[in-house]
Design a protein around this motif. Structure first.
Motif, PDB file in Angstrom:
ATOM      1  N   UNK A 156      -9.617 -20.212 -45.188  1.00  0.00           N
ATOM      2  CA  UNK A 156     -10.972 -19.652 -45.173  1.00  0.00           C
ATOM      3  C   UNK A 156     -11.332 -19.242 -43.748  1.00  0.00           C
ATOM      4  N   UNK A 157     -11.746 -17.993 -43.570  1.00  0.00           N
ATOM      5  CA  UNK A 157     -12.198 -17.540 -42.257  1.00  0.00           C
ATOM      6  C   UNK A 157     -13.680 -17.156 -42.367  1.00  0.00           C
ATOM      7  N   UNK A 158     -14.579 -17.966 -41.791  1.00  0.00           N
ATOM      8  CA  UNK A 158     -15.997 -17.581 -41.803  1.00  0.00           C
ATOM      9  C   UNK A 158     -16.161 -16.228 -41.126  1.00  0.00           C
ATOM     10  N   UNK A 159     -16.934 -15.368 -41.739  1.00  0.00           N
ATOM     11  CA  UNK A 159     -16.955 -13.979 -41.314  1.00  0.00           C
ATOM     12  C   UNK A 159     -18.375 -13.416 -41.343  1.00  0.00           C
ATOM     13  N   UNK A 160     -18.695 -12.623 -40.338  1.00  0.00           N
ATOM     14  CA  UNK A 160     -19.982 -11.919 -40.340  1.00  0.00           C
ATOM     15  C   UNK A 160     -19.668 -10.461 -40.015  1.00  0.00           C
ATOM     16  N   UNK A 161     -19.290  -9.731 -41.058  1.00  0.00           N
ATOM     17  CA  UNK A 161     -18.822  -8.354 -40.853  1.00  0.00           C
ATOM     18  C   UNK A 161     -19.911  -7.468 -40.266  1.00  0.00           C
ATOM     19  N   UNK A 162     -21.144  -7.712 -40.737  1.00  0.00           N
ATOM     20  CA  UNK A 162     -22.251  -6.885 -40.266  1.00  0.00           C
ATOM     21  C   UNK A 162     -22.448  -7.078 -38.757  1.00  0.00           C
ATOM     22  N   UNK A 163     -22.317  -8.320 -38.308  1.00  0.00           N
ATOM     23  CA  UNK A 163     -22.469  -8.622 -36.874  1.00  0.00           C
ATOM     24  C   UNK A 163     -21.356  -7.935 -36.080  1.00  0.00           C
ATOM     25  N   UNK A 164     -20.137  -7.976 -36.612  1.00  0.00           N
ATOM     26  CA  UNK A 164     -19.012  -7.337 -35.912  1.00  0.00           C
ATOM     27  C   UNK A 164     -19.232  -5.822 -35.828  1.00  0.00           C
ATOM     28  N   UNK A 165     -19.708  -5.249 -36.927  1.00  0.00           N
ATOM     29  CA  UNK A 165     -19.962  -3.805 -36.946  1.00  0.00           C
ATOM     30  C   UNK A 165     -21.012  -3.442 -35.904  1.00  0.00           C
ATOM     31  N   UNK A 166     -22.049  -4.261 -35.837  1.00  0.00           N
ATOM     32  CA  UNK A 166     -23.115  -4.009 -34.863  1.00  0.00           C
ATOM     33  C   UNK A 166     -22.566  -4.077 -33.430  1.00  0.00           C
ATOM     34  N   UNK A 167     -21.749  -5.091 -33.162  1.00  0.00           N
ATOM     35  CA  UNK A 167     -21.187  -5.230 -31.813  1.00  0.00           C
ATOM     36  C   UNK A 167     -20.258  -4.069 -31.470  1.00  0.00           C
ATOM     37  N   UNK A 168     -19.414  -3.685 -32.443  1.00  0.00           N
ATOM     38  CA  UNK A 168     -18.465  -2.599 -32.176  1.00  0.00           C
ATOM     39  C   UNK A 168     -19.204  -1.286 -31.939  1.00  0.00           C
ATOM     40  N   UNK A 169     -20.316  -1.093 -32.672  1.00  0.00           N
ATOM     41  CA  UNK A 169     -21.107   0.136 -32.454  1.00  0.00           C
ATOM     42  C   UNK A 169     -21.799   0.086 -31.095  1.00  0.00           C
ATOM     43  N   UNK A 170     -22.247  -1.097 -30.723  1.00  0.00           N
ATOM     44  CA  UNK A 170     -22.899  -1.252 -29.411  1.00  0.00           C
ATOM     45  C   UNK A 170     -21.906  -0.956 -28.284  1.00  0.00           C
ATOM     46  N   UNK A 171     -20.638  -1.323 -28.510  1.00  0.00           N
ATOM     47  CA  UNK A 171     -19.603  -1.013 -27.514  1.00  0.00           C
ATOM     48  C   UNK A 171     -19.410   0.499 -27.442  1.00  0.00           C
ATOM     49  N   UNK A 172     -19.367   1.115 -28.617  1.00  0.00           N
ATOM     50  CA  UNK A 172     -19.185   2.577 -28.691  1.00  0.00           C
ATOM     51  C   UNK A 172     -20.272   3.307 -27.915  1.00  0.00           C
ATOM     52  N   UNK A 173     -21.477   2.752 -27.971  1.00  0.00           N
ATOM     53  CA  UNK A 173     -22.600   3.381 -27.273  1.00  0.00           C
ATOM     54  C   UNK A 173     -22.779   2.845 -25.852  1.00  0.00           C
ATOM     55  N   UNK A 174     -21.746   2.152 -25.375  1.00  0.00           N
ATOM     56  CA  UNK A 174     -21.736   1.617 -24.005  1.00  0.00           C
ATOM     57  C   UNK A 174     -22.918   0.696 -23.718  1.00  0.00           C
TER      58      UNK A 174
END
Ligand SMILES: Nc1nc2c(ncn2[C@@H]2O[C@H](COP(=O)(O)OP(=O)(O)OP(=O)(O)O)[C@@H](O)[C@H]2O)c(=O)[nH]1
Ligand SMILES: [Mg+2]
Length: 399
Positions: free
Chosen positions: A244-262
């Motif tokens: 079992x891997x606890x996961x917060x996909x929405x949080x990861x998506x938000x962080x990756x988008x924030x990286x994309x936008x510098x």
């Protein structure tokens, strides 16, 4: 790698977070109809620092000594109970997972969707049973593939002296199931190979279950871990004995988008992020990032998305990452590019397997390989280790 699960659990959110591909995401079942295919990355320590070189990657990326190696990922429609009988979107779409070597089953750990993926009050659905429901529907799909012409095919085998192992391997070859896999499962289950027409449906099903476990190993991404009802359910999910891997996909998506936008500095899988310039964030962004920090990173030490991707390859498949080079002293290709490529191979892969992955011609004319660390010659059947740097020597022209 395939992403499966009942509807509305966050499969496409997981996919989007892993690939940064823009795909439909919505809070109702069957948002995804056509499969989404993309590229995720395995995260692993590069060999550049250890070898004291500055690398120039081509098929992958190297960020501060961390190699990000591409792997294919497929997100499909949601599976519901009765899919084999046509419920929901049926189970034909599982054809899109035929080539998958491993599966990530996304589960809604918050219990805010029922067995069919419809929204229910947060915490009101027990997600534990979702795992077996999805697996059973997956098995019924494989069962259906075999059962379609079972009687006719087995009778014909018995008349002509054909072998059931050959038949099953041929029928399942499109599912990345090999002759050896079939043989292993039949031996394990003590199935009678001389009279397959007498196999009961239960026996065919047992064969399917064991074949699935062997050839499509899976882990569970316990998604929506950020919601308050999730920690208790994650504990219950762990008691099933599954990975079992606890996961917060929405949080990861938000962080990756924030990286994309510098806006932030963050490497997938890291337990923290750094805001680049607080002045650039609007209040909603400040709030969203604070939530990610409080409800996900501080609680679980990461969003789990990268952990799940790495877990599927390094955990389930015992995969290795290998660096082929043409010059074993400079660690470069023929153009002088240092450590240009990193390949993912299944655990147990040999020097010849690497040659085959680089170029089929290289495998056909393979002479020997060289371990760039030790300078030692390696034979074709030498089993490679994770992070090996290998030169392949062939007699033919290089492909
Ligand atoms: N709280 C929370 N919600 C999430 C998370 N991941 C996904 N969701 C939400 O769950 C809902 C379903 O997300 P999708 O990614 O469309 O789910 P899916 O499993 O692909 O759904 P289908 O394609 O319909 O089977 C959306 O409202 C997402 O925003 C998460 O980590 N936390
Ligand atoms: Mg979807």
């Amino acid at each position: 790698m395939g992403v499966v699960g009942k509807p509305n659990v966050g499969k496409s959110t997981f996919f989007a977070a892993a690939t940064l591909k823009d795909v439909p995401i919505a809070d109702y079942p069957f948002t995804t109809i056509q499969p989404n295919v993309g590229v995720a990355h395995l995260k692993t320590q590069c060999v550049c620092k250890e070898m004291g070189v500055t690398d120039s990657p081509r098929n992958s990326a190297c960020v501060n000594g961390i190699r990000l190696v591409p792997v294919k990922i497929v997100d499909v429609a949601g599976l519901v109970e009765g899919a084999s009988k046509g419920k929901g979107l049926g189970n034909q779409f599982l054809d899109d997972l035929r080539q998958a070597d491993a599966l990530i089953q996304v589960v809604d750990a918050s219990g805010s969707t029922d067995l069919e993926g419809k929204k229910v009050p947060v915490g009101s659905h027990d997600p534990v049973g979702d795992i077996s429901m999805v697996e059973h529907e997956f098995d019924l799909w494989m069962f259906g593939i075999l059962k379609k012409d079972w009687e006719k095919a087995t009778r014909s085998l018995e008349q002509t002296g054909g072998k059931i192992v050959d038949h099953l391997a041929e029928r399942l070859s499109g599912l990345s199931v090999t002759f050896g896999d079939v043989e292993q499962v039949i031996l394990h289950l003590h199935l009678r190979t001389e009279k397959p027409s007498a196999w009961t449906d239960d026996q065919i099903m047992q064969f399917v279950v064991e074949t699935r476990k062997l050839t499509k190993p899976s882990l569970v991404a316990a998604n929506k871990a950020d919601l308050p009802s999730s920690p208790v359910n994650i504990e219950a999910l762990r008691k099933t004995g599954r990975v079992i891997v606890p996961c917060a996909s929405e949080a990861e998506l938000l962080l990756r988008k924030a990286v994309e936008h510098a806006l932030v500095e963050y490497t997938p899988g890291d337990p923290r992020f750094v805001v680049k310039d607080p002045q650039k964030l609007n209040p909603a962004q400040v709030n969203a990032l604070k939530m990610v920090e409080e409800k996900v990173l501080k609680v679980y030490g990461g969003t789990g998305v990268q952990e799940a991707v790495n877990g599927a390859f390094f955990g389930l498949l015992k995969a290795i990452v290998v660096f082929p080079v043409e010059d074993e002293t400079k660690l470069s290709d023929k153009n002088g590019r240092v450590l240009p490529d990193a390949f993912v191979l299944k655990g147990g892969s040999t020097a010849l397997d690497l040659a085959r992955t680089v170029h089929s011609e290289l495998a056909d004319t393979f002479l020997y390989a060289v371990d760039a660390r030790t300078g030692k010659r390696l034979a074709a059947d030498h089993v490679l280790s994770n992070r090996d740097i290998v030169k392949i020597v062939s007699s033919g022209k290089r492909g």
